[in-house]
Write an enzyme that holds these catalytic residues in place. Structure first.
Site, mmCIF file in Angstrom:
data_model
loop_
_atom_site.group_PDB
_atom_site.id
_atom_site.type_symbol
_atom_site.label_atom_id
_atom_site.label_comp_id
_atom_site.label_asym_id
_atom_site.label_seq_id
_atom_site.Cartn_x
_atom_site.Cartn_y
_atom_site.Cartn_z
ATOM 1 N NE ARG A 199 -13.403 36.639 43.706
ATOM 2 C CZ ARG A 199 -12.394 36.969 44.497
ATOM 3 N NH1 ARG A 199 -11.554 37.910 44.122
ATOM 4 N NH2 ARG A 199 -12.199 36.373 45.658
ATOM 5 C CD GLU A 248 -6.687 32.873 47.230
ATOM 6 O OE1 GLU A 248 -6.988 34.077 47.203
ATOM 7 O OE2 GLU A 248 -7.126 32.076 48.090
#
Lengths: 478, 73
Positions: free
Chosen positions: A315, A286
């Site tokens: 994940r 991110e």
């Protein structure tokens, strides 16, 4: 319906696959298992005994009472279910235990293949401060901030001054928008610090970090995949700037304004981070991007020196379908193949992005009552019909009870179209066709949001949805 | 003195009780925090007064509109 005969190596190392989750993601994982001919095992709490994800798998095991701590977060109960069902592997989905290194390690210790990264990689990226340290070592720029061990009020206040206001206070172990405070002025710091500490305690770790607050920020993330043979690729980016209470509402790929050169640069950074922690499987890196001044000449422009790493999610993401739609790939299939020891199915240059995909999250919450959760029974439910670029990933069906115990997200609606304008229009239209009775949901709010000029012109930032809300949700008469 | 019933606006579980019988409260003071769908939802005093009873326990499930406390306003 006959299942295809599974490929021997996949079946031998993974089947049956226990899906340690619920709701739409458990259904999503079961669908790929079924397509590949791999038997799957659902787990369920007492609140979910009749849930859709139980029917989606080949068999199901009860793991405990409704409270997540006693069921979906209960490592022992899930391992016991794996033993009873003869499972060879565990897919954790997202949320719950998916980023719990102890769970990954416990699966491996029990002889189960954990369909996710090694426990050490989860640990290395688990805390925001640790992740930033990894980024520093990998030469990836992170948001300016303080993540030191000295957690005294005086030191934190001094560091906030040094970074310059406004700043964000974040829980080191936080996530999902929880444990975050925005502080505009030095005079507000002490009170915000106290509140942030209290919220952080809920994560079992009171440590906090400080970050420069990018006043108009976009959230851009890069999907990575790594195999056990040293190969790492990225699958392009997603823009997840439409958020409410720091939780994503709408996600799209590609990110508006993204250039091939910047995609390559962010992909390079994401791959470097994955390599730095010995990553394996699906992960998301991110970034926060400075969206520039709202009306300035630089509005909407993205520049490499104004994009910083924030954290890595170890994940599969909720919003993975937008990447699947623009790449034409099944990311759960990739996870399964990599977990079985296979090399990555494609090389970087073979991965192409085509068209534009947008996803909206349908949640049981009431836009007219400040998005208060809205549990209840789905007396009637009509989701848009999939097909022709429209995809619906649902975890519920008509008649189901939506309980207060779990996340309010019920389903995701995703549209893939040749360009962004068509994808936005198609998604808004699909959301307007959706009907529910028995609970309140945000379908109309999301459709209105997609139809705004700001959204159409991609004048987006992480505060946009909250700013538009008063305009989009007239209060309902009681 | 009027007895005021304080109700839950939502189906939830009681996460944390922050007031007890006999406590004096102002309008808007938080009596307890409910949890529903991973969100914390405070239950506040609808008026100033004295808490006469807390009708629920931590961890208990409550229904929408269920009385969770009483006040003497």
């Amino acid at each position: 319906m006959a299942s295809p005969s599974p490929e021997a190596p996949l079946e031998a190392s993974l089947a049956p696959v226990l899906i340690a989750n619920r709701g739409e993601i458990a259904c999503r994982v079961a669908a790929t298992c079924r397509r590949l001919g791999l038997p799957s095992v659902a787990v369920y709490s007492d609140a979910d005994a009749g849930a859709l994800h139980v029917a989606a798998a080949d068999r199901a095991e009860r793991i405990g009472p409704a409270a997540p701590r006693e069921s979906y977060l209960n490592i022992e109960a899930i391992l016991a279910a794996a033993r009873r069902s003869g499972a060879r592997s565990v897919h954790p989905g997202y949320g719950f235990l998916s980023e719990n290194a102890d769970f990954a390690a416990a699966c491996e210790a029990a002889g189960l293949v954990f369909i996710g990264p090694p426990a050490e990689a989860i640990r290395a990226m688990g805390g925001k401060a640790a992740a930033k340290a990894v980024a520093r070592r990998a030469g990836v720029p992170a948001v300016p901030g303080y993540d030191g061990e000295d957690q005294s009020d005086e030191r934190l206040a001094a560091e906030a001054e040094a970074i310059g206001y406004p700043v964000m206070i974040k829980a080191v172990a936080g996530g999902g928008g929880r444990g975050m405070r925005r502080v505009a002025r030095p005079g507000d710091f002490a009170a915000a610090l106290e509140g942030a500490r209290r919220e952080a305690a809920a994560f079992g770790d009171t440590r906090l970090l400080l970050e420069k607050l990018v006043s108009r920020a976009r959230h851009i993330e890069v999907q990575v995949f790594a195999d056990a043979h040293g190969h790492v690729v990225h699958l392009g980016e997603r823009d997840c700037s439409l958020q409410r209470r720091n939780q994503k509402l709408v996600e799209e790929s590609p990110a508006p304004g993204m250039t091939a050169a910047l995609r390559e640069e962010l992909g390079r950074r994401a791959v470097a981070l994955a390599r730095a922690v010995g990553y394996r499987g699906a992960g998301t890196v991110e970034f926060v991007a400075d969206a520039g001044a709202e009306d300035g000449a630089d509005a909407g422009a993205l520049a490499a020196d104004r994009v910083w790493f924030i954290e890595m999610n170890t994940r599969l993401q909720v919003e993975h379908p937008v990447t699947e739609m623009v790449t034409g790939l099944d990311l759960v299939e990739w996870q399964l193949r990599i977990a079985a020891g296979a090399p990555l199915p494609l090389r970087q240059e073979e991965i192409r992005l085509e068209g534009h995909a947008v996803e909206a999250r349908l949640c049981a919450e009431d836009p007219a009552r400040n998005f208060l959760p809205s549990p209840g029974t789905l007396a009637a439910l009509a989701l848009p019909e999939p097909g022709g670029g429209l995809r619906v990933d649902a975890g519920i069906r008509a008649g189901d009870k939506v309980t207060p115990f779990y996340d309010p997200m019920l389903a995701k609606v995703i549209v893939h179209a040749p360009d962004r304008a068509a994808a936005l229009a198609g998604l808004a239209a699909a959301l307007r066709r959706a009907r529910v009775e028995g609970i309140r949901w945000n379908a109309g709010f999301l459709a209105d949001l997609l139809d705004t000029p700001e959204m159409r012109e991609a004048a987006i930032d992480t505060g946009l949805a909250e700013r538009l809300r008063p305009r989009l949700t007239p209060p309902r008469a009681a | 003195m009027a007895e005021v019933s304080v109700t839950s606006e939502i189906a939830a579980s009681v996460w944390k009780i922050q007031a007890g019988p006999g406590d004096r409260v102002e309008e808007g003071d938080v009596l307890m925090i409910l949890e529903s769908m991973k969100m914390e939802i405070p239950v506040t005093a609808p008026s100033a007064g004295r808490v006469t009873a807390i009708l629920v326990q931590e961890g208990q499930a409550v229904e929408e509109e269920q009385a969770v406390a009483t006040l003497e306003a």
